[in-house]
Design a protein around this motif. Structure first.
Motif, PDB file in Angstrom:
ATOM      1  N   LYS A  24       0.879  -1.341   0.013  1.00 28.49           N
ATOM      2  CA  LYS A  24      -0.005   0.144  -0.001  1.00 28.49           C
ATOM      3  C   LYS A  24       0.952   1.150  -0.037  1.00 28.49           C
ATOM      4  CE  LYS A  24      -4.112  -2.051   2.334  1.00 28.49           C
ATOM      5  NZ  LYS A  24      -4.974  -1.836   3.394  1.00 28.49           N
ATOM      6  N   ALA A  25       2.036   1.148   0.474  1.00 27.98           N
ATOM      7  CA  ALA A  25       2.870   2.295   0.408  1.00 27.98           C
ATOM      8  C   ALA A  25       4.349   2.096   0.126  1.00 27.98           C
ATOM      9  CB  ALA A  25       2.891   3.059   1.864  1.00 27.98           C
ATOM     10  N   ILE A  26       5.159   2.907  -0.217  1.00 28.51           N
ATOM     11  CA  ILE A  26       6.387   2.664  -0.609  1.00 28.51           C
ATOM     12  C   ILE A  26       7.153   4.098   0.114  1.00 28.51           C
ATOM     13  CG2 ILE A  26       8.261   2.622  -2.110  1.00 28.51           C
ATOM     14  CD1 ILE A  26       6.370   1.661  -4.208  1.00 28.51           C
ATOM     15  N   LEU A  27       8.200   3.695   1.059  1.00 28.71           N
ATOM     16  CA  LEU A  27       9.003   4.872   1.530  1.00 28.71           C
ATOM     17  C   LEU A  27      10.461   4.846   0.798  1.00 28.71           C
ATOM     18  CD1 LEU A  27       8.519   3.870   5.365  1.00 28.71           C
ATOM     19  CD2 LEU A  27       6.786   5.252   3.625  1.00 28.71           C
ATOM     20  N   LEU A 126       3.661   4.363 -10.442  1.00 27.88           N
ATOM     21  CA  LEU A 126       3.137   3.902  -9.073  1.00 27.88           C
ATOM     22  C   LEU A 126       2.127   4.596  -8.409  1.00 27.88           C
ATOM     23  CD1 LEU A 126       7.184   3.624  -7.630  1.00 27.88           C
ATOM     24  CD2 LEU A 126       5.506   1.826  -8.396  1.00 27.88           C
ATOM     25  N   LYS A 127       2.215   5.920  -8.651  1.00 26.77           N
ATOM     26  CA  LYS A 127       1.039   6.789  -8.301  1.00 26.77           C
ATOM     27  C   LYS A 127      -0.337   6.428  -8.748  1.00 26.77           C
ATOM     28  CE  LYS A 127       0.894  10.370  -6.214  1.00 26.77           C
ATOM     29  NZ  LYS A 127       0.558  10.297  -4.493  1.00 26.77           N
ATOM     30  N   GLY A 128      -0.176   5.954 -10.258  1.00 21.65           N
ATOM     31  CA  GLY A 128      -1.249   5.275 -10.954  1.00 21.65           C
ATOM     32  C   GLY A 128      -2.006   4.262 -10.366  1.00 21.65           C
ATOM     33  N   LEU A 129      -1.148   3.368  -9.600  1.00 23.80           N
ATOM     34  CA  LEU A 129      -1.712   2.299  -8.834  1.00 23.80           C
ATOM     35  C   LEU A 129      -2.101   2.581  -7.538  1.00 23.80           C
ATOM     36  CD1 LEU A 129       1.712  -0.007  -9.290  1.00 23.80           C
ATOM     37  CD2 LEU A 129      -0.543  -0.296 -10.646  1.00 23.80           C
ATOM     38  N   GLY A 130      -2.167   3.777  -7.103  1.00 20.71           N
ATOM     39  CA  GLY A 130      -2.730   4.246  -5.919  1.00 20.71           C
ATOM     40  C   GLY A 130      -1.914   3.990  -4.743  1.00 20.71           C
ATOM     41  N   LEU A 131      -0.631   3.735  -4.805  1.00 21.09           N
ATOM     42  CA  LEU A 131       0.250   3.547  -3.616  1.00 21.09           C
ATOM     43  C   LEU A 131       0.482   4.865  -3.065  1.00 21.09           C
ATOM     44  CD1 LEU A 131       2.714   1.125  -5.527  1.00 21.09           C
ATOM     45  CD2 LEU A 131       1.396   0.869  -3.698  1.00 21.09           C
ATOM     46  N   LYS A 132       0.633   5.008  -1.888  1.00 24.54           N
ATOM     47  CA  LYS A 132       1.038   6.178  -1.180  1.00 24.54           C
ATOM     48  C   LYS A 132       2.656   6.022  -0.975  1.00 24.54           C
ATOM     49  CE  LYS A 132      -2.460   5.727   2.532  1.00 24.54           C
ATOM     50  NZ  LYS A 132      -2.990   5.806   3.760  1.00 24.54           N
ATOM     51  N   LEU A 133       3.085   7.154  -1.347  1.00 28.76           N
ATOM     52  CA  LEU A 133       4.555   7.504  -1.551  1.00 28.76           C
ATOM     53  C   LEU A 133       5.068   8.463  -0.561  1.00 28.76           C
ATOM     54  CD1 LEU A 133       4.844   7.602  -5.619  1.00 28.76           C
ATOM     55  CD2 LEU A 133       4.801   5.890  -4.269  1.00 28.76           C
ATOM     56  N   ALA A 134       6.312   8.070   0.089  1.00 29.76           N
ATOM     57  CA  ALA A 134       6.735   9.004   1.120  1.00 29.76           C
ATOM     58  C   ALA A 134       8.368   9.166   1.063  1.00 29.76           C
ATOM     59  CB  ALA A 134       6.403   8.619   2.322  1.00 29.76           C
ATOM     60  N   ILE A 135       8.965  10.332   1.222  1.00 31.98           N
ATOM     61  CA  ILE A 135      10.467  10.489   1.292  1.00 31.98           C
ATOM     62  C   ILE A 135      10.965  10.136   2.980  1.00 31.98           C
ATOM     63  CG2 ILE A 135      12.110  12.225   1.132  1.00 31.98           C
ATOM     64  CD1 ILE A 135      11.469  11.154  -1.352  1.00 31.98           C
ATOM     65  N   ILE A 136      12.006   9.286   3.144  1.00 31.79           N
ATOM     66  CA  ILE A 136      12.652   9.134   4.405  1.00 31.79           C
ATOM     67  C   ILE A 136      14.019   9.528   4.084  1.00 31.79           C
ATOM     68  CG2 ILE A 136      12.975   7.475   6.147  1.00 31.79           C
ATOM     69  CD1 ILE A 136      10.120   7.746   5.866  1.00 31.79           C
ATOM     70  N   ALA A 179       6.505   7.249   9.613  1.00 28.05           N
ATOM     71  CA  ALA A 179       5.707   7.326   8.481  1.00 28.05           C
ATOM     72  C   ALA A 179       4.624   6.334   8.534  1.00 28.05           C
ATOM     73  CB  ALA A 179       6.678   6.979   7.289  1.00 28.05           C
ATOM     74  N   LEU A 180       4.911   5.211   9.023  1.00 33.63           N
ATOM     75  CA  LEU A 180       3.861   4.265   9.233  1.00 33.63           C
ATOM     76  C   LEU A 180       2.563   4.778   9.952  1.00 33.63           C
ATOM     77  CD1 LEU A 180       5.900   1.154  10.196  1.00 33.63           C
ATOM     78  CD2 LEU A 180       4.778   1.428   8.034  1.00 33.63           C
ATOM     79  N   GLU A 181       2.785   5.448  10.834  1.00 36.82           N
ATOM     80  CA  GLU A 181       1.746   6.097  11.785  1.00 36.82           C
ATOM     81  C   GLU A 181       1.001   6.928  11.044  1.00 36.82           C
ATOM     82  OE1 GLU A 181       0.941   8.638  15.980  1.00 36.82           O
ATOM     83  OE2 GLU A 181       3.049   7.791  15.564  1.00 36.82           O
ATOM     84  N   VAL A 182       1.737   7.852  10.319  1.00 35.80           N
ATOM     85  CA  VAL A 182       1.271   8.897   9.755  1.00 35.80           C
ATOM     86  C   VAL A 182       0.207   8.543   8.569  1.00 35.80           C
ATOM     87  CG1 VAL A 182       1.151  11.072   8.175  1.00 35.80           C
ATOM     88  CG2 VAL A 182       2.770  10.770  10.512  1.00 35.80           C
ATOM     89  N   LEU A 183       1.068   7.594   7.653  1.00 34.02           N
ATOM     90  CA  LEU A 183       0.195   6.959   6.697  1.00 34.02           C
ATOM     91  C   LEU A 183      -0.679   5.635   7.154  1.00 34.02           C
ATOM     92  CD1 LEU A 183       3.245   6.572   4.103  1.00 34.02           C
ATOM     93  CD2 LEU A 183       1.385   8.709   4.061  1.00 34.02           C
ATOM     94  N   GLU A 184      -0.916   5.514   8.229  1.00 33.78           N
ATOM     95  CA  GLU A 184      -1.907   4.525   8.611  1.00 33.78           C
ATOM     96  C   GLU A 184      -1.710   3.418   7.988  1.00 33.78           C
ATOM     97  OE1 GLU A 184      -5.527   6.794   8.481  1.00 33.78           O
ATOM     98  OE2 GLU A 184      -5.413   7.326  10.386  1.00 33.78           O
ATOM     99  N   ILE A 185      -0.555   2.638   8.031  1.00 34.86           N
ATOM    100  CA  ILE A 185      -0.232   1.512   7.241  1.00 34.86           C
ATOM    101  C   ILE A 185       0.735   0.516   7.977  1.00 34.86           C
ATOM    102  CG2 ILE A 185      -0.220   2.396   4.542  1.00 34.86           C
ATOM    103  CD1 ILE A 185       2.798   2.934   5.049  1.00 34.86           C
ATOM    104  N   THR A 186       0.686  -0.525   7.705  1.00 39.82           N
ATOM    105  CA  THR A 186       1.312  -1.795   8.520  1.00 39.82           C
ATOM    106  C   THR A 186       2.752  -2.118   8.022  1.00 39.82           C
ATOM    107  OG1 THR A 186       0.571  -3.426   7.459  1.00 39.82           O
ATOM    108  CG2 THR A 186      -0.769  -2.904   9.409  1.00 39.82           C
TER     109      THR A 186
END
Length: 246
Positions: A24-27, A126-136, A179-186
């Motif tokens: 669901k997300a990529i950091l 990746l955005k087209g797949l609906g994934l959340k993307l973040a910078i760490i 990032a996990l907390e803010v994006l609400e992902i596991t």
């Protein structure tokens, strides 16, 4: 048992296979993962040495000599004090010259940033797949925003976690947990992409996150020895072949 698909340049382990649709997300790490930051720094060092040479006479040194000061660990990897020490050790320091070198450093490393091939196209998909993307990143927020803006990537990311966001730097796990907390992902739903085994891959795996090692950007010899990652990327676009994205 480990499988290696030579056509896709990705390592995948049977025990940690990612099944379709589970991510669901990529950091993303930023420097040397999205763009070649070391090349930009080296160009900044060349300009600094050129300026010093004009002021004090040709010192006939390679940019790598100044780069070594940034690698010592005495100060931060972006700290101006590294430039000060270099100038003082060679009896080249003046307050005015030092200030100018710092200005050159900031201007040139930003101006010389270049994206790795296919970064924009890959992020579009990746955005087209609906994934959340973040910078760490270990850069502070001001510099991170400047770099992302310079290369035209700022609007791709849902979250920026910088050194001054959490008050920590990798491999401290706080960046990832934030990032996990803010994006609400596991952790099981999340992939970390970075060029450093020690600072990106190891702490992410300890938290149970999936990992993709950006080998194309790793400038640190010897870190890859343990191969403690789920996927190896020889180019940024290799990400699109990772199971679980579709």
């Amino acid at each position: 048992m480990e499988e290696f698909d030579k056509n896709r340049s990705i390592i995948q382990t049977d025990q940690e296979r990612i099944y379709p649709g589970t991510l669901k997300a990529i950091l993303f790490d930023m420097d040397n993962t999205l763009f070649d930051f070391i090349a930009a720094k080296m160009e900044a060092f060349r300009k600094i040495l050129s300026f010093i040479g004009r002021e004090k006479g040709d010192i006939a040194e390679e940019p790598s000599e100044l780069f070594r000061y940034f690698l010592r660990g005495t100060y931060g990897f972006e700290d101006y004090e590294n430039i000060r020490d270099y100038m003082q050790d060679r009896n080249l320091f003046t307050a005015q010259g030092y200030r100018k070198c710092c200005e050159i450093y900031e201007q040139e490393k930003l101006e010389n940033l270049e994206l790795y091939p296919a970064v924009t196209n890959t992020l579009d998909k990746l955005k087209g797949l609906g994934l959340k993307l973040a910078i760490i990143t270990d850069a502070d927020k001001h510099h991170a925003l400047a770099r992302l803006t310079k290369v035209g990537l700022l609007n791709y990311f849902d979250l920026l976690v910088a050194a001054d966001t959490t008050g920590t730097k990798k491999p401290d796990p706080t960046h990832f947990l934030f990032a996990l907390e803010v994006l609400e992902i596991t952790p099981e739903e999340t992939l970390v992409v970075g060029d450093s085994i020690k600072r990106d891959i190891v702490p992410a795996r300890k938290l149970g996150l999936k990992t993709a090692y950006a080998s194309y950007g790793d400038w640190r010899p010897g870190e890859e020895a343990d191969q403690c990652f789920d996927f190896r990327l020889n180019s940024f676009s290799d990400m699109l072949d990772i199971p679980g994205l579709l």
